[in-house]
Scaffold this motif. Structure first.
Motif, PDB file in Angstrom:
ATOM      1  N   ARG A 132       8.258   1.694  12.206  1.00 21.90           N
ATOM      2  CA  ARG A 132       6.923   1.460  12.753  1.00 21.90           C
ATOM      3  C   ARG A 132       6.421   2.785  13.341  1.00 21.90           C
TER       4      ARG A 132
ATOM      5  N   ALA B 149       7.153   0.665   7.600  1.00 18.51           N
ATOM      6  CA  ALA B 149       6.918  -0.777   7.681  1.00 18.51           C
ATOM      7  C   ALA B 149       5.513  -1.075   8.190  1.00 18.51           C
ATOM      8  N   ARG B 150       5.027  -0.232   9.100  1.00 21.82           N
ATOM      9  CA  ARG B 150       3.720  -0.465   9.714  1.00 21.82           C
ATOM     10  C   ARG B 150       3.234   0.852  10.300  1.00 21.82           C
TER      11      ARG B 150
ATOM     12  N   ASP C 138       0.106   2.152  12.868  1.00 20.72           N
ATOM     13  CA  ASP C 138      -1.030   1.858  13.730  1.00 20.72           C
ATOM     14  C   ASP C 138      -1.725   3.162  14.081  1.00 20.72           C
TER      15      ASP C 138
ATOM     16  N   HIS D 143      -3.701   0.613   2.231  1.00 19.44           N
ATOM     17  CA  HIS D 143      -2.402   0.001   2.523  1.00 19.44           C
ATOM     18  C   HIS D 143      -2.608  -1.200   3.447  1.00 19.44           C
TER      19      HIS D 143
ATOM     20  N   ASN E 293      -0.540  -2.568   5.358  1.00 17.29           N
ATOM     21  CA  ASN E 293       0.209  -2.433   6.615  1.00 17.29           C
ATOM     22  C   ASN E 293      -0.298  -1.263   7.460  1.00 17.29           C
TER      23      ASN E 293
END
Length: 489
Positions: A224, A247-248, A250, A309, A311
């Motif tokens: 992440r 995975a992610r 932000d 994407h 994610n």
């Protein structure tokens, strides 16, 4: 030899013909100088990325060939292009002449078309980042530019005789170099380092990175990742993490919206390139601060590279209030909530901070900054711009008043041909489009400075020059001929 190599060889022959027709490089005119048996460089250039290479080329063009650039990077890895830059393509339009210095056969377009053809250039949207580095390697080779790699500057000393002593580390070997002038062509972090906000120091250093760090993106697989920022670098880092199968990801944006308009694009012209330097300080300050307030938007294709994407998550109006360690990870705290991450990348630019550049310790506190030279109106203060050097017309540092005469002279013999020159000279050292104009301005100023300093030498050459143009057998004196004398009688 492949057809592409053959075509490139043809271009290189054309380039040499162009240089011949332009009488370049010009003949050398600076006097050689030896001190304690050591050659003294007319100009030492720190850095051999885009700014460093075009500096050498511009000096060579006007007959200052006793120059050398030094770069801490290994050959072929100079600058950001294949180290920490993570965009797929350059952001600059593909037809920008860049460092060609007005020579068509030295442009990227000429180099590209020689290998891949004119149609391929038309079909290409933007220049692939790694290909730009290949072009710069070629540029250095065909111009025979003198660069020493794997050579890190460790110190600058000012001598009583006016020379500048530079110390470099090359592996375990120390090298000392003397120079009459020094050009700092040190890029975006030219007088400082990557900048991170104080909140980044609240967690262990292994949990935070800067967008300009060398990062093993492959290590992000399944992780992440939080990215702080809304500019092009933020988008590039987020996209690279996503493409590495994070995975992610932000993306935290302080503003309520991502900037959408590049104000400087709207006024980009040769008028701005050539004329900005002549503006009053209050106008320069207005452009810089208003530009910072508006911010430069990331390219559309860079944002789409992220948003495609599923994610990837954009968080607007989300300044980072706090970072908290949580086991092996980290919690990002914003006004909107808390978000778990394994690592945070700050794409938060660069600062002018000589405390982080010990090699420039002798410069610290000795040159004028914008804070010294200009007081903005209330509400228009900006600490980052105020810390930038307040340079002369040829990019030279302006010494502060009251310094020791040796320091005063030395400071003015060092130039800043890097990003921190932008408030004084405009966006002429911050990218590819106007870099030739900037290098020409720099080289012209250095030539003027060296010529004036050597005026006694040039005056003596003038007085002692005795090679005759006429030998005396090109005419005869009519008064010496007898027939002329009889005719007069």
């Amino acid at each position: 030899m492949s057809s592409s190599h053959h075509s490139l060889a043809v271009l290189e022959a054309r380039l040499q013909q162009d240089l011949l027709w332009l009488n370049q490089p010009a003949k050398s005119w600076t006097p050689p100088l030896l001190v304690d048996g050591r050659e003294v460089l007319d100009v030492a250039v720190i850095g051999s990325g885009l700014c460093g290479l075009v500096t050498l080329a511009a000096l060579q063009r006007i007959g200052i060939g006793n120059t050398r650039a030094f770069d801490r990077a290994t050959q072929g890895l100079e600058g950001p292009w294949i180290t920490y830059a993570r965009m797929e393509t350059l952001r600059t339009r593909k037809d920008a002449a860049g460092p060609a210095l007005g020579i068509p056969s030295l442009t990227f377009r000429a180099w590209f078309e020689a290998q891949f053809g004119a149609q391929a250039f038309l079909d290409m949207d933007l220049i692939p980042r790694a290909m730009w580095m290949e072009y710069l390697v070629w540029y250095r080779r065909v111009l025979k530019l003198d660069v020493v790699n794997d050579s890190a500057l460790t110190g600058v000393a000012f001598r009583q005789d006016g020379l500048i002593a530079l110390t470099f580390a090359r592996g375990n070997v120390q090298e000392n170099v003397l120079a009459r002038r020094v050009v700092l062509a040190t890029g975006l972090d030219g007088l400082g380092a990557p900048a991170m906000p104080p909140v980044a120091a609240r967690v262990s250093s292994h949990l935070v990175r800067h967008g300009a760090d060398l990062i093993d993106m492959a290590s992000f697989k399944g992780k992440r990742v939080a990215v702080v920022g809304a500019g092009a670098s933020a988008m590039d880092n987020a996209a690279a993490a996503l493409e590495a199968r994070a995975a992610r990801v932000d993306i935290f944006v302080r503003r309520a919206d991502i900037p959408r308009v590049d104000k400087f694009t709207g006024i980009g012209s040769q008028g701005m390139t050539q004329g900005y330097l002549g503006l009053p300080d209050e106008d320069k300050w207005f452009y810089m601060v208003a530009g910072e307030q508006a911010q430069i938007p990331p390219p559309r294709h860079s944002v789409l590279r992220v948003s495609r994407h599923a994610n990837a998550f954009f968080h607007l109006a989300s300044p980072i209030d706090d970072l908290l360690e949580n086991g092996d990870g980290i919690e990002v705290v914003t006004p909107k909530g808390r978000y778990a991450a394994d690592l945070v990348i700050f794409a938060t630019g660069f600062s002018v901070d000589l405390d982080k550049r010990p090699e420039f310790a002798t410069l610290a506190g000795n040159f004028q900054t914008w804070r010294d030279a200009y007081t903005p109106p209330e509400g228009w203060e900006h600490d980052g711009i105020a810390a930038m050097p307040y340079l002369g017309d040829a990019f030279e540092f302006r010494p502060k008043a009251g310094l020791d005469p040796v320091v005063t002279a030395a400071v003015s013999r060092i130039t800043c041909f890097a990003y921190p020159a932008v408030p004084t000279h405009g966006k002429i050292t911050s990218g590819i489009p106007s870099i030739s104009e900037g290098a020409t301005r720099l080289a012209t100023g250095l030539a003027r400075s060296l010529f004036v300093e050597d005026r006694a030498f040039h005056r003596d050459r003038f007085l002692n020059f005795s090679t005759p143009e006429l030998l005396g057998d090109e005419w005869s004196d009519a008064d010496r001929h007898e027939d002329f004398k009889h005719a007069q009688a």
